[in-house]
Motif scaffolding. Structure first.
Motif, PDB file in Angstrom:
ATOM      1  N   UNK A  60       0.808  -1.223   0.000  1.00  0.00           N
ATOM      2  CA  UNK A  60       0.000   0.000   0.000  1.00  0.00           C
ATOM      3  C   UNK A  60       0.843   1.277   0.000  1.00  0.00           C
ATOM      4  N   UNK A  61       1.792   1.361   0.914  1.00  0.00           N
ATOM      5  CA  UNK A  61       2.534   2.612   1.085  1.00  0.00           C
ATOM      6  C   UNK A  61       3.651   2.783   0.065  1.00  0.00           C
ATOM      7  N   UNK A  62       4.181   1.661  -0.435  1.00  0.00           N
ATOM      8  CA  UNK A  62       5.268   1.740  -1.414  1.00  0.00           C
ATOM      9  C   UNK A  62       4.806   1.356  -2.811  1.00  0.00           C
ATOM     10  N   UNK A  63       3.521   1.436  -3.064  1.00  0.00           N
ATOM     11  CA  UNK A  63       2.996   1.076  -4.386  1.00  0.00           C
ATOM     12  C   UNK A  63       3.590   1.953  -5.477  1.00  0.00           C
ATOM     13  N   UNK A  64       3.972   3.182  -5.127  1.00  0.00           N
ATOM     14  CA  UNK A  64       4.535   4.102  -6.126  1.00  0.00           C
ATOM     15  C   UNK A  64       5.858   3.595  -6.687  1.00  0.00           C
ATOM     16  N   UNK A  65       6.541   2.738  -5.960  1.00  0.00           N
ATOM     17  CA  UNK A  65       7.848   2.238  -6.416  1.00  0.00           C
ATOM     18  C   UNK A  65       7.684   1.392  -7.675  1.00  0.00           C
ATOM     19  N   UNK A  66       6.771   0.440  -7.630  1.00  0.00           N
ATOM     20  CA  UNK A  66       6.532  -0.395  -8.801  1.00  0.00           C
ATOM     21  C   UNK A  66       6.062   0.407  -9.995  1.00  0.00           C
ATOM     22  N   UNK A  67       5.225   1.400  -9.761  1.00  0.00           N
ATOM     23  CA  UNK A  67       4.758   2.260 -10.853  1.00  0.00           C
ATOM     24  C   UNK A  67       5.899   3.089 -11.424  1.00  0.00           C
TER      25      UNK A  67
END
Length: 203
Positions: free
Chosen positions: A74-81
């Protein structure tokens, strides 16, 4: 002899929402780190008894790993994107701005849960420390793979040290979380993002 968790499983159906309880545990671990968090802290925040905690999540170590999975999902979802971005600079920008956005949310604890827990682990928590280190290595490998592809595609110059560049970016991201946890303002973190992007190597 039956274990405590087995006895609890044979009792009444759970009277709490597992997802909500896990989210509460996540906030406690994120704020206090793995070793700084007691079972009393966890049961108090989750609103459940120890037998219920054991039955639903296993022991403290197992609960921490489940909370860490939730944190990354949830909190690090931006990393994969970010890794899907078109250019290496776009990847870096999305990582840095994603970290900035997460570290400046009023409703979330400051700092990085992985960093907070890893720096406070004693030898007695070696398995947790190794887990955190392996997750960090996995994230770093994914970033390096993406930057190597950028170099193969001509987006990064051939003489750029990809591993050094990824280590630099990782250090900046980790530094942002430490500074955020130490009270750095949004303006200070924003300045760090802009400076880092200005220094990104062009082709």
């Amino acid at each position: 002899m039956e274990c405590l968790a087995q006895r609890a499983c044979k009792g009444r159906p759970r009277e709490f929402d597992v997802d909500i309880a896990l989210s509460a545990a996540l906030r406690v671990f994120w704020t206090k780190g793995y070793e700084g968090t007691s079972l009393t802290d966890l049961t108090g925040a989750m609103g459940i008894t120890r037998p219920s905690l054991y039955a639903a999540f296993g022991n403290k170590e197992s609960l921490f790993r489940k909370a860490l999975d939730l944190y990354e999902r949830e909190k690090l979802a931006y990393v994969g994107e970010a890794l899907k971005a078109r250019t290496s600079r776009d990847v870096a920008e999305r990582l840095l701005r994603g970290a900035l956005e997460m570290q400046t949310r009023d409703c979330e604890p400051r700092g990085c849960m992985r960093v907070i827990s890893s720096v406070s682990c004693s030898p007695e928590a070696d398995s947790i420390r190794e887990e955190l280190m392996e997750r960090r290595r996995s994230s770093q490998r994914a970033l390096c793979d993406r930057m190597e592809r950028a170099q193969d595609e001509g987006d990064l110059a051939a003489d750029v040290d990809v591993e050094g560049l990824c280590n630099y970016l990782g250090a900046i991201l980790q530094g942002m979380s430490v500074q955020a946890g130490s009270g750095a303002t949004e303006a200070q973190l924003q300045s760090l993002v802009e400076t880092s992007l200005a220094m990104w190597p062009g082709k």
